[in-house]
Design an enzyme around this catalytic site. Structure first.
Site, PDB file in Angstrom:
ATOM      1  N   PRO A 272       1.668  -8.215 -20.311  1.00  0.00           N
ATOM      2  CA  PRO A 272       0.583  -9.202 -20.259  1.00  0.00           C
ATOM      3  C   PRO A 272       1.077 -10.556 -19.757  1.00  0.00           C
ATOM      4  CG  PRO A 272       1.311  -8.857 -22.528  1.00  0.00           C
ATOM      5  CD  PRO A 272       2.189  -8.013 -21.665  1.00  0.00           C
ATOM      6  N   GLY A 273       0.329 -11.138 -18.846  1.00  0.00           N
ATOM      7  CA  GLY A 273       0.623 -12.501 -18.406  1.00  0.00           C
ATOM      8  C   GLY A 273      -0.479 -13.405 -18.929  1.00  0.00           C
ATOM      9  N   ARG A 274      -1.689 -13.198 -18.362  1.00  0.00           N
ATOM     10  CA  ARG A 274      -2.844 -14.018 -18.693  1.00  0.00           C
ATOM     11  C   ARG A 274      -3.079 -14.105 -20.207  1.00  0.00           C
ATOM     12  NH1 ARG A 274      -6.880 -14.516 -15.119  1.00  0.00           N
ATOM     13  NH2 ARG A 274      -6.140 -12.620 -14.114  1.00  0.00           N
ATOM     14  N   TYR A 314     -11.077 -17.147  -6.202  1.00  0.00           N
ATOM     15  CA  TYR A 314     -11.678 -15.931  -6.781  1.00  0.00           C
ATOM     16  C   TYR A 314     -13.098 -16.171  -7.280  1.00  0.00           C
ATOM     17  CZ  TYR A 314      -6.647 -14.898  -7.574  1.00  0.00           C
ATOM     18  OH  TYR A 314      -5.300 -14.712  -7.453  1.00  0.00           O
ATOM     19  N   CYS A 341      -9.943 -31.890   1.369  1.00  0.00           N
ATOM     20  CA  CYS A 341     -10.909 -32.044   2.460  1.00  0.00           C
ATOM     21  C   CYS A 341     -11.416 -30.701   2.964  1.00  0.00           C
ATOM     22  CB  CYS A 341     -10.280 -32.851   3.590  1.00  0.00           C
ATOM     23  SG  CYS A 341      -9.859 -34.488   3.010  1.00  0.00           S
TER      24      CYS A 341
HETATM   25  N1  LLP Z   1       2.404  -6.654 -14.153  1.00  0.00           N
HETATM   26  C1  LLP Z   1       2.300  -6.622 -12.816  1.00  0.00           C
HETATM   27  C2  LLP Z   1       3.090  -5.651 -12.049  1.00  0.00           C
HETATM   28  C3  LLP Z   1       1.441  -7.525 -12.165  1.00  0.00           C
HETATM   29  O1  LLP Z   1       1.333  -7.482 -10.836  1.00  0.00           O
HETATM   30  C4  LLP Z   1       0.684  -8.447 -12.926  1.00  0.00           C
HETATM   31  C5  LLP Z   1      -0.209  -9.406 -12.284  1.00  0.00           C
HETATM   32  C6  LLP Z   1       0.844  -8.443 -14.325  1.00  0.00           C
HETATM   33  C7  LLP Z   1       1.709  -7.527 -14.900  1.00  0.00           C
HETATM   34  C8  LLP Z   1       0.130  -9.419 -15.233  1.00  0.00           C
HETATM   35  O2  LLP Z   1      -1.252  -9.323 -15.186  1.00  0.00           O
HETATM   36  P1  LLP Z   1      -2.131 -10.146 -16.268  1.00  0.00           P
HETATM   37  O3  LLP Z   1      -1.807  -9.625 -17.636  1.00  0.00           O
HETATM   38  O4  LLP Z   1      -1.758 -11.570 -16.130  1.00  0.00           O
HETATM   39  O5  LLP Z   1      -3.539  -9.888 -15.868  1.00  0.00           O
HETATM   40  N2  LLP Z   1      -3.730 -14.780  -9.660  1.00  0.00           N
HETATM   41  C9  LLP Z   1      -4.685 -13.910 -10.314  1.00  0.00           C
HETATM   42  C10 LLP Z   1      -4.015 -12.814 -11.085  1.00  0.00           C
HETATM   43  C11 LLP Z   1      -3.049 -11.985 -10.272  1.00  0.00           C
HETATM   44  C12 LLP Z   1      -2.230 -11.059 -11.081  1.00  0.00           C
HETATM   45  C13 LLP Z   1      -1.152 -10.400 -10.282  1.00  0.00           C
HETATM   46  N3  LLP Z   1      -0.382  -9.463 -11.017  1.00  0.00           N
HETATM   47  C14 LLP Z   1      -5.617 -14.756 -11.169  1.00  0.00           C
HETATM   48  O6  LLP Z   1      -5.512 -15.983 -11.158  1.00  0.00           O
HETATM   49  O7  LLP Z   1      -6.502 -14.224 -11.846  1.00  0.00           O
END
Ligand code: LLP
Length: 418
Positions: A272-274, A314, A341
């Site tokens: 998890p990132g988000r 997005y 701009c």
């Molecule tokens: N693992 C892999 C291999 C990934 O490519 C990603 C995100 C994650 C984990 C984490 O995903 P999360 O849990 O954060 O959803 N910039 C976009 C999101 C792009 C995510 C790319 N990969 C945004 O602002 O919504």
């Protein structure tokens, strides 16, 4: 969505008036609450580990601020890194190499060598990558990424797991890829997939787990290879809108771990990132100007898509409040736009807010994930400062850039200097 308290009409972040933070550190400013970060990490760790041994690899593409990484290192998190830059940031922040898993796409030989030299395990994304790694370091710890043909995401730009994307080894070729790895003297340890980011259908986690467990068992039966971990990637959503409810972590964890019982999987990995960082951070931005047009009214603020690109890129929703008129009645409707701009530069559209004047302070919610990490210097604007708040104190964790910073790598050849 993070919710904040107010005091005498002023929003508080980590117990500190937002107006004071803006005055002390300037705007635009990203403010991270340390406790929220710790709490989100613990919640996801607990929901899964109460049910099955799970390693949480924080997807640091969401936010690589070194102080955030320090907090997560202290909490015991591991890391999903996608570039040598992210690997180095995590090593600087104190993660030992075994706590990092590198998952690049289209990786150059040079980068693969650099990651291998730092002893960071590599999750291989293609058969070509497997051959390159076997030639460089056949005994290096590795795993394989499959394209599971299970996709998800809040926007089609972030769906990675469906057939035909650039990611992973196709499902049809994955068992053969393990065979090739063994033939080349490598010993793969795991299997990985990532469906996409921030989709609202939690059943996707169960579906991808099922696909991966199937491959796990095929590899064991056909090749006699006992893999150690099964990594289902990231993608846990958060509520960005007030009317949305938080992801039910227990339901997701139950859905996933129920598919693992009775299998030969010993360790589950989640990336998890988000979920971990999004709600930890708010963006404070000053209203520079208020403009009425025959069509709509604009609040023109000092942060644009150079600071937060998610709305422009997005069409993402981020909640907005007026930090110095907190919880006052909404009397007007504004589009909140930045100083870039381009007419695509906006942070929020058609928001009912208290009546605004230049000098008001807006707060944009939930920007901790893919906020700063996707910010840019477009229009030659220095990137904003970041602070971390904890127990009523605020520390700067990234200085505001200066214009000089933006140009320090440029060189004017002598022949142009005359
Ligand atoms: N693992 C892999 C291999 C990934 O490519 C990603 C995100 C994650 C984990 C984490 O995903 P999360 O849990 O954060 O959803 N910039 C976009 C999101 C792009 C995510 C790319 N990969 C945004 O602002 O919504």
């Amino acid at each position: 969505m993070r919710t904040y308290e107010g005091e005498k009409g002023v929003m508080l972040i980590g117990g500190i008036p937002a107006t004071r933070l803006a005055q002390t550190f300037g705007t635009p400013l990203m403010v991270t609450e340390e406790e929220v970060l710790r709490e989100r990490y613990r919640a996801v760790h607990k929901a899964f580990n109460d049910r099955f041994p799970t390693r949480i690899n924080y997807a640091c593409k969401a936010n690589t601020n070194l102080s955030l990484l320090r907090v997560l290192e202290q909490e015991g998190a591991c890391i999903d890194a996608v570039s040598i830059g992210e690997v180095e940031a995590c090593l600087w922040a104190g993660f030992v190499p075994e706590r990092i898993l590198y998952t690049g796409v289209g990786v150059s030989e040079e980068e693969m060598r650099a990651v291998a030299q730092r002893k960071v395990p590599i999750n291989v994304d293609s058969i070509g990558g497997l051959h390159r790694l076997a030639a460089i370091a056949p005994k290096h710890p590795l795993s394989l990424r499959v394209n599971p043909d299970v996709g998800s995401g809040h926007s089609r730009k972030v769906v990675t797991g469906s057939k035909g994307t650039k990611f992973g080894i196709p499902r049809e070729e994955i068992v053969e890829a393990y065979r090739e790895a063994l033939d080349m003297g490598c010993l793969p340890r795991g299997l990985h997939a990532h469906t996409g980011s921030g989709g609202s259908d939690p059943s996707v986690f169960g579906r991808v787990t099922e696909v991966l467990v199937g491959i796990f068992e095929e590899v064991r039966v056909q090749l006699g290879l006992k893999l150690e971990f099964l990594d289902i990637g990231g993608g846990i959503a958060i509520p960005y809108r007030p009317e949305e409810s938080p992801t039910d972590l227990d339901a997701v964890a139950e859905e996933v771990t129920s598919k693992l019982r009775g299998s030969s999987v010993r360790t589950l990995v989640l990336e998890p990132g988000r979920y971990i960082v999004a709600e930890s951070t708010a963006l404070l931005t000053r209203v520079n100007d208020v403009k009425s047009t025959p069509v709509k009214d604009y609040a023109l603020v000092d942060a644009g898509f150079n600071t937060l690109i998610r709305p422009a890129f997005y069409d993402s929703y981020h909640h907005v409040a007026v930090a110095n008129k907190f919880q006052e009645r909404a009397e007007a409707e504004y589009d909140v736009a930045g100083p870039i701009c381009e007419s695509g530069d906006y942070l929020a559209k058609e928001r009912a807010l208290p009546r605004l004047v230049a000098g008001d302070l807006l707060c944009v919610y939930d920007v901790g994930a893919y906020g700063f990490s996707m910010s840019s210097n477009y229009n030659s604007r220095p990137r904003c400062a970041e602070v971390m708040v904890s127990e009523g104190r605020a520390d700067i964790i990234r200085k505001r850039e200066t214009t000089r910073d933006l140009f320090r790598h440029q060189k004017i050849p002598a022949r142009l200097r005359v």
